[in-house]
Scaffold this motif. Structure first.
Motif, PDB file in Angstrom:
ATOM      1  N   LEU A  50       0.888  -1.125   0.003  1.00  0.00           N
ATOM      2  CA  LEU A  50       0.123   0.019   0.088  1.00  0.00           C
ATOM      3  C   LEU A  50       0.761   1.368   0.054  1.00  0.00           C
ATOM      4  O   LEU A  50       0.597   2.202  -0.661  1.00  0.00           O
ATOM      5  N   LEU A  51       1.796   1.101   0.755  1.00  0.00           N
ATOM      6  CA  LEU A  51       2.878   2.319   0.846  1.00  0.00           C
ATOM      7  C   LEU A  51       3.497   2.543  -0.673  1.00  0.00           C
ATOM      8  O   LEU A  51       3.547   3.744  -1.216  1.00  0.00           O
ATOM      9  N   TYR A  52       3.847   1.528  -1.358  1.00  0.00           N
ATOM     10  CA  TYR A  52       4.287   1.490  -2.775  1.00  0.00           C
ATOM     11  C   TYR A  52       3.388   2.113  -3.624  1.00  0.00           C
ATOM     12  O   TYR A  52       3.628   3.039  -4.709  1.00  0.00           O
ATOM     13  N   VAL A  53       2.043   1.371  -3.529  1.00  0.00           N
ATOM     14  CA  VAL A  53       1.167   2.036  -4.550  1.00  0.00           C
ATOM     15  C   VAL A  53       0.678   3.469  -4.144  1.00  0.00           C
ATOM     16  O   VAL A  53       0.479   4.247  -5.266  1.00  0.00           O
ATOM     17  N   TYR A  54       0.819   3.821  -2.981  1.00  0.00           N
ATOM     18  CA  TYR A  54       0.301   5.376  -2.765  1.00  0.00           C
ATOM     19  C   TYR A  54       1.524   6.177  -3.325  1.00  0.00           C
ATOM     20  O   TYR A  54       1.337   7.264  -3.861  1.00  0.00           O
TER      21      TYR A  54
END
Length: 263
Positions: A196-200
């Motif tokens: 999720l941090l990467y996609v954000y």
């Protein structure tokens, strides 16, 4: 107290080697393939650079994949960022919760060592794993550069690997809280946090409304294309990362120290 650190290090050593050799090995293979793909990528570079949001998200609008620097940043940089963050999440998410999940808590916590010291040793083991993971991958990437005859790598590579290490420590600190709260293995949740941090970070690079808050993701200051473009790291993101590492580690320690542990 050191026995706890030693035990965690020994029990996780095989996993460390598998992850490091897998991620670093993929990066090494990709680097060695560069020469054979160089001519074809020269023709594709302009097309990739003009793909709008896709190019912005993966940095192809700022770096050309026809150059080794651009190729490393857009291809190997992505592989390393995802692989290393998943590794950080995996080890930090289970390192505390596994005591109850495996029913070994009654042994660990009757030792003449306080819980804060146990927590400190376990997080130290996480840090040591991340340092060794980064070192192994660095050596493999350097071997690839030497294999291509590229002996002058430049400071961007060193900055990238260092900031990736800091990013992984931040991801691990967040997942350390999950481990402190959970009584069972929540590996999937930890991996999901890293993803999720990467996609954000990807979304923040293409959505104008999110660019001002891109610093919320640790991937923002460790992005390969930003670093290899000679852009300065986001100071706000680095400062936030430092606060997150200290704060999350402290919160995990407080929660775990006050918990009633099942044997």
């Amino acid at each position: 107290m050191f026995a706890i650190f030693k035990n965690e290090w020994k029990s996780g050593f095989k996993s460390l080697l598998i992850w490091a050799l897998s991620v670093g090995g993929m990066g090494l293979i990709c680097i060695l393939m560069y020469k054979s793909m160089e001519d074809s990528m020269a023709g594709m570079a302009e097309s990739f650079a003009s793909m709008g949001a896709f190019s912005d998200a993966f940095g192809m609008s700022t770096l050309s994949i026809a150059t080794l620097k651009g190729y490393f940043a857009t291809e190997i940089g992505t592989i390393h960022a995802l692989g290393s963050s998943f590794f950080a999440a995996s080890i930090a998410t289970i390192i505390l919760s596994k005591e109850e999940d495996a029913h070994t808590a009654e042994f660990t916590f009757v030792l003449p060592v306080s819980r804060p010291k146990i927590i400190a040793m376990k997080f130290s083991a996480v840090l040591m794993n991340l340092v060794c993971f980064t070192a192994i991958c660095t050596l493999l990437y350097l071997a690839g550069f030497v294999g291509l005859g590229e002996t002058e790598i430049g400071g961007e590579f060193a900055a990238f690997m260092l900031l990736q290490l800091v990013m992984n420590v931040e991801v691990a600190a967040i997942c350390f809280v999950i481990s402190a709260v959970s009584k069972k293995n929540r590996l999937g949740l930890g991996i999901s946090v890293a993803m999720l941090l990467y996609v954000y970070d990807l979304m923040a690079r293409v959505v104008p409304d999110l660019k001002d808050v891109m610093f919320l993701s640790p991937f923002s200051y460790a992005n390969a294309t930003t670093i290899f473009s000679n852009a300065k790291p986001d100071t706000a993101a680095l400062l936030l990362g430092g606060f997150v590492i200290i704060g999350m580690t402290g919160i995990a320690g407080i929660i775990y120290a006050r918990r009633d542990l099942a044997s």
